[in-house]
Design an enzyme around this catalytic site. Structure first.
Site, PDB file in Angstrom:
ATOM      1  N   ARG A  91      -1.874 -43.531  66.571  1.00  0.00           N
ATOM      2  CA  ARG A  91      -3.192 -43.240  66.016  1.00  0.00           C
ATOM      3  C   ARG A  91      -3.656 -44.301  65.041  1.00  0.00           C
ATOM      4  O   ARG A  91      -4.756 -44.192  64.501  1.00  0.00           O
ATOM      5  CB  ARG A  91      -3.113 -41.905  65.263  1.00  0.00           C
ATOM      6  CG  ARG A  91      -3.801 -40.750  65.965  1.00  0.00           C
ATOM      7  CD  ARG A  91      -3.541 -39.516  65.106  1.00  0.00           C
ATOM      8  NE  ARG A  91      -4.491 -38.478  65.280  1.00  0.00           N
ATOM      9  CZ  ARG A  91      -4.294 -37.397  66.050  1.00  0.00           C
ATOM     10  NH1 ARG A  91      -3.207 -37.283  66.773  1.00  0.00           N
ATOM     11  NH2 ARG A  91      -5.200 -36.460  66.090  1.00  0.00           N
ATOM     12  N   ARG A 164      -5.774 -22.979  65.073  1.00  0.00           N
ATOM     13  CA  ARG A 164      -5.230 -23.957  64.146  1.00  0.00           C
ATOM     14  C   ARG A 164      -5.958 -23.907  62.805  1.00  0.00           C
ATOM     15  O   ARG A 164      -7.168 -23.774  62.753  1.00  0.00           O
ATOM     16  CB  ARG A 164      -5.351 -25.362  64.740  1.00  0.00           C
ATOM     17  CG  ARG A 164      -4.281 -25.630  65.779  1.00  0.00           C
ATOM     18  CD  ARG A 164      -4.548 -26.880  66.568  1.00  0.00           C
ATOM     19  NE  ARG A 164      -4.941 -28.029  65.759  1.00  0.00           N
ATOM     20  CZ  ARG A 164      -5.126 -29.236  66.271  1.00  0.00           C
ATOM     21  NH1 ARG A 164      -4.949 -29.450  67.572  1.00  0.00           N
ATOM     22  NH2 ARG A 164      -5.488 -30.239  65.500  1.00  0.00           N
ATOM     23  N   ARG A 175     -11.593 -35.548  60.355  1.00  0.00           N
ATOM     24  CA  ARG A 175     -10.787 -35.936  61.522  1.00  0.00           C
ATOM     25  C   ARG A 175     -11.538 -36.940  62.385  1.00  0.00           C
ATOM     26  O   ARG A 175     -10.945 -37.886  62.910  1.00  0.00           O
ATOM     27  CB  ARG A 175     -10.393 -34.687  62.311  1.00  0.00           C
ATOM     28  CG  ARG A 175      -9.305 -33.900  61.572  1.00  0.00           C
ATOM     29  CD  ARG A 175      -9.188 -32.471  62.027  1.00  0.00           C
ATOM     30  NE  ARG A 175      -8.794 -32.342  63.407  1.00  0.00           N
ATOM     31  CZ  ARG A 175      -8.916 -31.209  64.105  1.00  0.00           C
ATOM     32  NH1 ARG A 175      -9.428 -30.131  63.534  1.00  0.00           N
ATOM     33  NH2 ARG A 175      -8.521 -31.162  65.341  1.00  0.00           N
TER      34      ARG A 175
HETATM   35  P1  ADP Z   1      -6.234 -33.172  67.766  1.00  0.00           P
HETATM   36  O1  ADP Z   1      -5.855 -32.159  68.808  1.00  0.00           O
HETATM   37  O2  ADP Z   1      -7.368 -32.731  66.933  1.00  0.00           O
HETATM   38  O3  ADP Z   1      -6.407 -34.540  68.307  1.00  0.00           O
HETATM   39  P2  ADP Z   1      -3.475 -33.296  66.851  1.00  0.00           P
HETATM   40  O4  ADP Z   1      -2.916 -31.979  67.215  1.00  0.00           O
HETATM   41  O5  ADP Z   1      -3.109 -34.461  67.692  1.00  0.00           O
HETATM   42  O6  ADP Z   1      -5.058 -33.202  66.711  1.00  0.00           O
HETATM   43  O7  ADP Z   1      -3.106 -33.647  65.344  1.00  0.00           O
HETATM   44  C1  ADP Z   1      -3.347 -32.728  64.296  1.00  0.00           C
HETATM   45  C2  ADP Z   1      -3.112 -33.415  62.963  1.00  0.00           C
HETATM   46  O8  ADP Z   1      -1.739 -33.849  62.881  1.00  0.00           O
HETATM   47  C3  ADP Z   1      -3.918 -34.678  62.710  1.00  0.00           C
HETATM   48  O9  ADP Z   1      -5.205 -34.401  62.178  1.00  0.00           O
HETATM   49  C4  ADP Z   1      -3.026 -35.434  61.716  1.00  0.00           C
HETATM   50  O10 ADP Z   1      -3.115 -34.882  60.412  1.00  0.00           O
HETATM   51  C5  ADP Z   1      -1.637 -35.110  62.242  1.00  0.00           C
HETATM   52  N1  ADP Z   1      -1.167 -36.111  63.242  1.00  0.00           N
HETATM   53  C6  ADP Z   1      -0.878 -35.887  64.562  1.00  0.00           C
HETATM   54  N2  ADP Z   1      -0.481 -37.016  65.169  1.00  0.00           N
HETATM   55  C7  ADP Z   1      -0.520 -37.987  64.209  1.00  0.00           C
HETATM   56  C8  ADP Z   1      -0.240 -39.390  64.196  1.00  0.00           C
HETATM   57  N3  ADP Z   1       0.174 -40.037  65.298  1.00  0.00           N
HETATM   58  N4  ADP Z   1      -0.407 -40.056  63.029  1.00  0.00           N
HETATM   59  C9  ADP Z   1      -0.798 -39.444  61.905  1.00  0.00           C
HETATM   60  N5  ADP Z   1      -1.085 -38.130  61.838  1.00  0.00           N
HETATM   61  C10 ADP Z   1      -0.950 -37.401  62.983  1.00  0.00           C
HETATM   62  P1  ADP Z   2      -7.305 -32.329  72.082  1.00  0.00           P
HETATM   63  O1  ADP Z   2      -5.865 -32.114  72.466  1.00  0.00           O
HETATM   64  O2  ADP Z   2      -7.822 -33.669  72.502  1.00  0.00           O
HETATM   65  O3  ADP Z   2      -7.570 -32.056  70.642  1.00  0.00           O
HETATM   66  P2  ADP Z   2      -7.850 -29.909  73.683  1.00  0.00           P
HETATM   67  O4  ADP Z   2      -7.273 -30.213  75.011  1.00  0.00           O
HETATM   68  O5  ADP Z   2      -7.092 -28.987  72.808  1.00  0.00           O
HETATM   69  O6  ADP Z   2      -8.194 -31.285  72.893  1.00  0.00           O
HETATM   70  O7  ADP Z   2      -9.344 -29.352  73.916  1.00  0.00           O
HETATM   71  C1  ADP Z   2     -10.120 -28.892  72.815  1.00  0.00           C
HETATM   72  C2  ADP Z   2     -10.813 -27.587  73.206  1.00  0.00           C
HETATM   73  O8  ADP Z   2     -11.830 -27.877  74.179  1.00  0.00           O
HETATM   74  C3  ADP Z   2      -9.914 -26.546  73.849  1.00  0.00           C
HETATM   75  O9  ADP Z   2     -10.349 -25.271  73.433  1.00  0.00           O
HETATM   76  C4  ADP Z   2     -10.097 -26.745  75.349  1.00  0.00           C
HETATM   77  O10 ADP Z   2      -9.927 -25.516  76.064  1.00  0.00           O
HETATM   78  C5  ADP Z   2     -11.545 -27.234  75.429  1.00  0.00           C
HETATM   79  N1  ADP Z   2     -11.740 -28.266  76.454  1.00  0.00           N
HETATM   80  C6  ADP Z   2     -10.869 -29.217  76.887  1.00  0.00           C
HETATM   81  N2  ADP Z   2     -11.430 -30.007  77.838  1.00  0.00           N
HETATM   82  C7  ADP Z   2     -12.703 -29.548  78.014  1.00  0.00           C
HETATM   83  C8  ADP Z   2     -13.800 -29.921  78.882  1.00  0.00           C
HETATM   84  N3  ADP Z   2     -13.689 -30.963  79.742  1.00  0.00           N
HETATM   85  N4  ADP Z   2     -14.946 -29.211  78.780  1.00  0.00           N
HETATM   86  C9  ADP Z   2     -15.061 -28.189  77.903  1.00  0.00           C
HETATM   87  N5  ADP Z   2     -14.076 -27.776  77.087  1.00  0.00           N
HETATM   88  C10 ADP Z   2     -12.903 -28.433  77.124  1.00  0.00           C
END
Ligand code: ADP
Ligand code: ADP
Ligand code: ZN
Length: 218
Positions: A91, A164, A175
């Site tokens: 990231r 979450r 974010r």
């Molecule tokens: P999202 O689904 O919104 O992309 P993640 O589940 O990947 O978020 O990450 C949630 C949180 O965990 C981030 O906002 C950050 O605080 C932390 N995090 C996850 N992966 C990383 C990374 N590679 N480096 C730094 N922080 C991280």
């Molecule tokens: P990330 O891991 O990148 O943070 P997620 O896969 O958790 O994202 O997706 C974020 C939210 O959006 C979830 O509630 C998921 O069900 C929904 N979502 C994922 N892909 C799509 C899409 N192509 N169109 C609409 N909603 C989506």
């Protein structure tokens, strides 16, 4: 086909987790989600979890040293030998450089880095509607992907779901800023290595999956 080693990049709520789970099943490779690892540590109350919680709740990034250490340990485990999908890592540029070195030392090369592109305006709705099965981790959305039977997980039948702590409108801004400031600069890094493929993630989930499969091949 076994042996794929991928990075899935994209903004928070962009659909990385949703697509990584599908690729995991499709290609028989493991999803390595650093967000899931951190949330497990928070839940278990480990020293790492205690340290990471406030940072995550503020929508900021956990330190590079911690994250690189987590992945270095995870990626050498036996189940990654057949391939992996990095979801949420790297990231930052220092994380990407550390990963380059780690893979080089182990003689592993990446097959592709995929950026799932979604405009900011869509992400707030995606993130605030997200929920997950507490038992199996299947992802859902209030509007875009409800369980077939209300309140019951399609995959495992559980009736417990979680949201979450950081999936609220206030934290989303921080974010997104972290993504644009610290993660977006990785695209040129991987483009220069000839690995970057960009996919339009602002479409139906199944369409995005098809596109990913056609980019990745069999
Ligand atoms: P999202 O689904 O919104 O992309 P993640 O589940 O990947 O978020 O990450 C949630 C949180 O965990 C981030 O906002 C950050 O605080 C932390 N995090 C996850 N992966 C990383 C990374 N590679 N480096 C730094 N922080 C991280
Ligand atoms: P990330 O891991 O990148 O943070 P997620 O896969 O958790 O994202 O997706 C974020 C939210 O959006 C979830 O509630 C998921 O069900 C929904 N979502 C994922 N892909 C799509 C899409 N192509 N169109 C609409 N909603 C989506
Ligand atoms: Zn479930």
């Amino acid at each position: 086909m076994a042996g794929k080693r991928l990075i899935l990049m994209g903004p928070p709520g962009g659909g990385k987790g949703t697509q990584a789970k599908r690729l995991q099943d499709r290609y028989g490779i493991v999803q390595l989600s650093t967000g899931d690892m951190l949330r497990a540590a928070v839940k278990a109350g480990t020293p790492l979890g205690k340290q990471a919680k406030a940072v995550m709740d503020a929508g900021k990034l956990v330190s590079d040293d911690i994250m690189v250490g987590l992945i270095a340990e995870r990626i050498t485990q036996a189940d990654c030998a057949q391939g992996f999908i990095l979801d949420g890592f790297p990231r930052t540029v220092p994380q990407a450089e550390a990963l380059d070195k780690l893979l080089k030392d182990k003689g592993i090369s990446l097959d592709a880095v995929i950026e799932v592109e979604v405009p900011d305006a869509r992400l707030i709705e995606r993130i605030t509607g997200r929920f997950t099965c507490s038992k199996c981790g299947e992802g859902y959305h209030d509007k875009f992907k409800q369980p077939r039977k209300a309140g019951v997980c399609d995959v495992c039948g559980s009736t417990e779901f979680t949201r979450r702590a950081d999936d609220n409108a206030e934290t989303v801004g921080a974010r997104l800023k972290a993504y644009h400031d610290q993660t977006a600069p990785l695209m040129p890094h991987y483009r220069a290595q000839g690995l970057l493929k960009v996919i339009d993630g602002d479409r139906d989930m199944d369409v995005v999956t098809k596109d990913l499969e056609s980019v990745l091949g069999t």
